[in-house]
Design a protein around this motif. Structure first.
Motif, PDB file in Angstrom:
ATOM      1  N   PRO A 168       0.802  -1.228   0.000  1.00 11.35           N
ATOM      2  CA  PRO A 168       0.000   0.000   0.000  1.00 11.35           C
ATOM      3  C   PRO A 168       0.834   1.276   0.000  1.00 11.35           C
ATOM      4  O   PRO A 168       0.461   2.264  -0.657  1.00 11.35           O
ATOM      5  CB  PRO A 168      -0.832  -0.133   1.281  1.00 11.35           C
ATOM      6  N   ALA A 169       1.947   1.284   0.742  1.00 13.25           N
ATOM      7  CA  ALA A 169       2.776   2.493   0.797  1.00 13.25           C
ATOM      8  C   ALA A 169       3.315   2.845  -0.592  1.00 13.25           C
ATOM      9  O   ALA A 169       3.372   4.017  -0.989  1.00 13.25           O
ATOM     10  CB  ALA A 169       3.926   2.297   1.777  1.00 13.25           C
ATOM     11  N   ARG A 170       3.718   1.810  -1.325  1.00 11.74           N
ATOM     12  CA  ARG A 170       4.202   2.048  -2.691  1.00 11.74           C
ATOM     13  C   ARG A 170       3.071   2.515  -3.596  1.00 11.74           C
ATOM     14  O   ARG A 170       3.289   3.323  -4.509  1.00 11.74           O
ATOM     15  CB  ARG A 170       4.814   0.769  -3.260  1.00 11.74           C
ATOM     16  N   LEU A 171       1.874   2.014  -3.339  1.00 17.01           N
ATOM     17  CA  LEU A 171       0.730   2.418  -4.164  1.00 17.01           C
ATOM     18  C   LEU A 171       0.428   3.893  -3.960  1.00 17.01           C
ATOM     19  O   LEU A 171       0.082   4.599  -4.909  1.00 17.01           O
ATOM     20  CB  LEU A 171      -0.495   1.566  -3.835  1.00 17.01           C
ATOM     21  N   ARG A 172       0.559   4.383  -2.728  1.00 16.08           N
ATOM     22  CA  ARG A 172       0.325   5.814  -2.476  1.00 16.08           C
ATOM     23  C   ARG A 172       1.313   6.660  -3.279  1.00 16.08           C
ATOM     24  O   ARG A 172       0.950   7.694  -3.847  1.00 16.08           O
ATOM     25  CB  ARG A 172       0.453   6.110  -0.984  1.00 16.08           C
ATOM     26  N   LYS A 173       2.566   6.224  -3.320  1.00 22.87           N
ATOM     27  CA  LYS A 173       3.564   6.964  -4.088  1.00 22.87           C
ATOM     28  C   LYS A 173       3.270   6.890  -5.581  1.00 22.87           C
ATOM     29  O   LYS A 173       3.432   7.873  -6.309  1.00 22.87           O
ATOM     30  CB  LYS A 173       4.956   6.397  -3.793  1.00 22.87           C
ATOM     31  N   ALA A 174       2.827   5.712  -6.038  1.00 22.37           N
ATOM     32  CA  ALA A 174       2.489   5.563  -7.450  1.00 22.37           C
ATOM     33  C   ALA A 174       1.309   6.446  -7.825  1.00 22.37           C
ATOM     34  O   ALA A 174       1.283   7.059  -8.897  1.00 22.37           O
ATOM     35  CB  ALA A 174       2.183   4.098  -7.760  1.00 22.37           C
ATOM     36  N   ALA A 175       0.326   6.517  -6.941  1.00 16.40           N
ATOM     37  CA  ALA A 175      -0.850   7.345  -7.203  1.00 16.40           C
ATOM     38  C   ALA A 175      -0.463   8.816  -7.336  1.00 16.40           C
ATOM     39  O   ALA A 175      -1.031   9.553  -8.150  1.00 16.40           O
ATOM     40  CB  ALA A 175      -1.874   7.165  -6.086  1.00 16.40           C
ATOM     41  N   ALA A 178       2.958   4.512 -18.654  1.00 17.05           N
ATOM     42  CA  ALA A 178       3.660   4.973 -17.457  1.00 17.05           C
ATOM     43  C   ALA A 178       2.894   4.595 -16.199  1.00 17.05           C
ATOM     44  O   ALA A 178       3.478   4.150 -15.202  1.00 17.05           O
ATOM     45  CB  ALA A 178       3.866   6.489 -17.527  1.00 17.05           C
ATOM     46  N   ALA A 179       1.568   4.758 -16.244  1.00 20.26           N
ATOM     47  CA  ALA A 179       0.742   4.407 -15.089  1.00 20.26           C
ATOM     48  C   ALA A 179       0.809   2.910 -14.808  1.00 20.26           C
ATOM     49  O   ALA A 179       0.905   2.480 -13.645  1.00 20.26           O
ATOM     50  CB  ALA A 179      -0.704   4.848 -15.320  1.00 20.26           C
ATOM     51  N   GLN A 180       0.756   2.108 -15.856  1.00 20.96           N
ATOM     52  CA  GLN A 180       0.808   0.660 -15.670  1.00 20.96           C
ATOM     53  C   GLN A 180       2.131   0.238 -15.035  1.00 20.96           C
ATOM     54  O   GLN A 180       2.166  -0.588 -14.115  1.00 20.96           O
ATOM     55  CB  GLN A 180       0.632  -0.056 -17.015  1.00 20.96           C
ATOM     56  N   ALA A 181       3.235   0.826 -15.512  1.00 21.97           N
ATOM     57  CA  ALA A 181       4.542   0.486 -14.959  1.00 21.97           C
ATOM     58  C   ALA A 181       4.658   0.933 -13.502  1.00 21.97           C
ATOM     59  O   ALA A 181       5.191   0.206 -12.658  1.00 21.97           O
ATOM     60  CB  ALA A 181       5.641   1.130 -15.800  1.00 21.97           C
ATOM     61  N   SER A 182       4.166   2.115 -13.200  1.00 24.19           N
ATOM     62  CA  SER A 182       4.237   2.626 -11.831  1.00 24.19           C
ATOM     63  C   SER A 182       3.417   1.774 -10.865  1.00 24.19           C
ATOM     64  O   SER A 182       3.875   1.418  -9.777  1.00 24.19           O
ATOM     65  CB  SER A 182       3.743   4.076 -11.801  1.00 24.19           C
ATOM     66  N   LEU A 183       2.206   1.406 -11.279  1.00 26.90           N
ATOM     67  CA  LEU A 183       1.351   0.591 -10.410  1.00 26.90           C
ATOM     68  C   LEU A 183       1.907  -0.820 -10.272  1.00 26.90           C
ATOM     69  O   LEU A 183       1.777  -1.446  -9.204  1.00 26.90           O
ATOM     70  CB  LEU A 183      -0.072   0.545 -10.970  1.00 26.90           C
ATOM     71  N   TRP A 220      -8.816   9.108 -16.244  1.00 30.16           N
ATOM     72  CA  TRP A 220      -7.842   9.282 -15.167  1.00 30.16           C
ATOM     73  C   TRP A 220      -8.512   9.369 -13.806  1.00 30.16           C
ATOM     74  O   TRP A 220      -7.993   8.846 -12.816  1.00 30.16           O
ATOM     75  CB  TRP A 220      -6.985  10.518 -15.434  1.00 30.16           C
ATOM     76  N   PHE A 221      -9.675  10.009 -13.752  1.00 27.70           N
ATOM     77  CA  PHE A 221     -10.394  10.066 -12.475  1.00 27.70           C
ATOM     78  C   PHE A 221     -10.830   8.663 -12.062  1.00 27.70           C
ATOM     79  O   PHE A 221     -10.733   8.292 -10.890  1.00 27.70           O
ATOM     80  CB  PHE A 221     -11.612  10.990 -12.594  1.00 27.70           C
ATOM     81  N   SER A 222     -11.300   7.865 -13.017  1.00 28.53           N
ATOM     82  CA  SER A 222     -11.726   6.499 -12.713  1.00 28.53           C
ATOM     83  C   SER A 222     -10.568   5.671 -12.179  1.00 28.53           C
ATOM     84  O   SER A 222     -10.728   4.879 -11.246  1.00 28.53           O
ATOM     85  CB  SER A 222     -12.302   5.828 -13.968  1.00 28.53           C
ATOM     86  N   LEU A 223      -9.383   5.855 -12.758  1.00 26.66           N
ATOM     87  CA  LEU A 223      -8.210   5.106 -12.296  1.00 26.66           C
ATOM     88  C   LEU A 223      -7.899   5.459 -10.847  1.00 26.66           C
ATOM     89  O   LEU A 223      -7.690   4.563 -10.010  1.00 26.66           O
ATOM     90  CB  LEU A 223      -7.008   5.421 -13.189  1.00 26.66           C
ATOM     91  N   LEU A 224      -7.880   6.732 -10.531  1.00 23.93           N
ATOM     92  CA  LEU A 224      -7.590   7.132  -9.146  1.00 23.93           C
ATOM     93  C   LEU A 224      -8.717   6.742  -8.205  1.00 23.93           C
ATOM     94  O   LEU A 224      -8.476   6.458  -7.021  1.00 23.93           O
ATOM     95  CB  LEU A 224      -7.333   8.638  -9.088  1.00 23.93           C
TER      96      LEU A 224
END
Length: 380
Positions: free
Chosen positions: A191-198, A215-220, A264-268
């Motif tokens: 979860p901590a990494r997910l917050r940074k990715a978000a 980029a979003a896929q790689a970050s998540l 993008w809103f749906s993803l977040l």
């Protein structure tokens, strides 16, 4: 009757069809040995009637009989066991094939274009063949099992929808998300990494759409979340979903409304569900739900807005009066112009100022996303 000793040489090579009854194979062996049924009965101690019942296909070859045949014919017991198993499997498949005819109504309710596009079924498949492949795709043995496994415990559909939602095709879309997600290489979920990715998502909205998604896929993925795109299935009204696959979460997203700001809103929004509602539950973002009186949906909305529009960003966007102001705000806020323009329209309900700045997710974008998120082969 001949008194010749049976040959101890290797069993004659026979191309055994898996659909042959063991008695047919035994009859062939006897013919190759020039041995009558009566002689086999004498050599094995079986009754002539029993041998004849085997040859006629009335009874099978038990392990005990297989041992007797080994001694009399020098045929390995496992040979007869394999022939018997293959025959029983064949009979079971025939019975299953007959039962598939009862499943054709169920199979016909899934969107054919989606099934063919993703290789779940073939274009020339009959309805029974389609039913069989769908059962394998969902990992169930019958439509009743599909209902129990996919429709009840795994997917909680809101019955107060303002629009009719095709639940069966929604389950299909979720199944496609699961298959696609299995092809994404992700780290263990943190979860901590997910917050940074978000927190990186706003910057991705300034990139060309396809580049931003990659980029979003790689970050998540680095945070342990598989992000996949699956084109919306007709009559499902799905924007996105949070889906757990064993211990790994996945986010599936569609091109619903074909607007980058909604995308993008749906993803977040889905990331918000993972962070705020960590119980392993499926969240479906269906059109019309975001305004529903649902605490989890409201919280996920607030989270998405706080990441995209921190501080007084929404107030500044809402006060904009011209197209030029929105363009400058997007640069100052380091957000994609479609996201800023879309938020302005939602805040003011005035789409004339920035409506044309929202841009559109093109058909080429959709095709590129599908190719990028192409899932592993499902069925042959």
């Amino acid at each position: 009757m001949t008194n010749e000793t049976p040959s101890t040489t290797q069993l004659p090579e026979i191309r055994v069809d898996w659909s042959l009854h063991p008695g047919v194979v035994l009859s062939h062996v006897l013919k190759q040995r020039a041995m009558r049924q009566a002689e086999l009965a004498e050599r094995t101690g079986l009754s002539p009637k029993h041998v004849n019942q085997i040859v006629k296909g009335a009874v099978g070859i038990t392990p005990d009989v297989a041992v007797l045949l080994e001694r009399a014919l020098d045929t390995p017991p496992r040979f007869w066991a394999n022939v018997g198993v293959d025959w029983e499997v064949y009979l079971s498949e025939q019975r299953a094939s007959t039962s598939l005819r009862d499943f054709t109504t169920w199979a016909s309710k899934f969107d054919a274009g989606t099934l063919i596009r993703h290789g779940v079924v073939g274009k020339g498949d009959s309805l029974p063949e389609r039913a069989n492949k769908l059962l394998r795709f969902f990992g169930v043995a019958s439509p009743a099992a599909f209902e129990q496994t996919w429709m009840r415990p795994r997917v909680s559909f809101k019955r107060s929808q303002a629009y009719t939602v095709d639940e069966q095709n929604t389950a299909l879309w979720l199944g496609l998300v699961e298959h696609c997600a299995k092809g994404v290489d992700v780290s263990p979920y943190k979860p901590a990494r997910l917050r940074k990715a978000a927190a990186q998502i706003p910057a991705f909205t300034t990139m060309p759409f396809m580049t931003g998604f990659e980029a979003a896929q790689a970050s998540l993925a680095g945070a342990g979340v598989a992000l996949v795109f699956v084109r919306q299935v007709p009559e499902t009204r799905v924007c996105a979903a949070t889906w757990w696959i064993d211990d790994q979460p996945a986010i599936g997203i569609t091109e619903r409304h074909k607007k980058p700001d909604i995308f993008w809103f749906s993803l977040l929004h889905e990331i918000g569900h993972l962070l705020l509602h960590p119980r392993r539950k499926t969240f479906l973002d269906l059109e019309g739900d975001r305004e529903a009186d649902d605490d989890a949906e409201v919280e996920a909305n607030e989270y998405a807005a706080s990441v995209l529009f921190p501080g007084d960003a929404r107030d500044r966007i809402g006060r904009a009066r011209t197209r030029q102001e929105l363009i400058l705000l997007a640069a100052d806020l380091k957000l994609g112009l479609p996201v800023v323009a879309g938020q302005h329209g939602h805040l003011t309900n005035n789409w004339q100022v920035g409506g044309k700045l929202r841009s559109t997710i093109s058909d080429q974008d959709v095709a590129s996303l599908e190719e990028w998120c192409q899932m592993p082969a499902i069925v042959s």
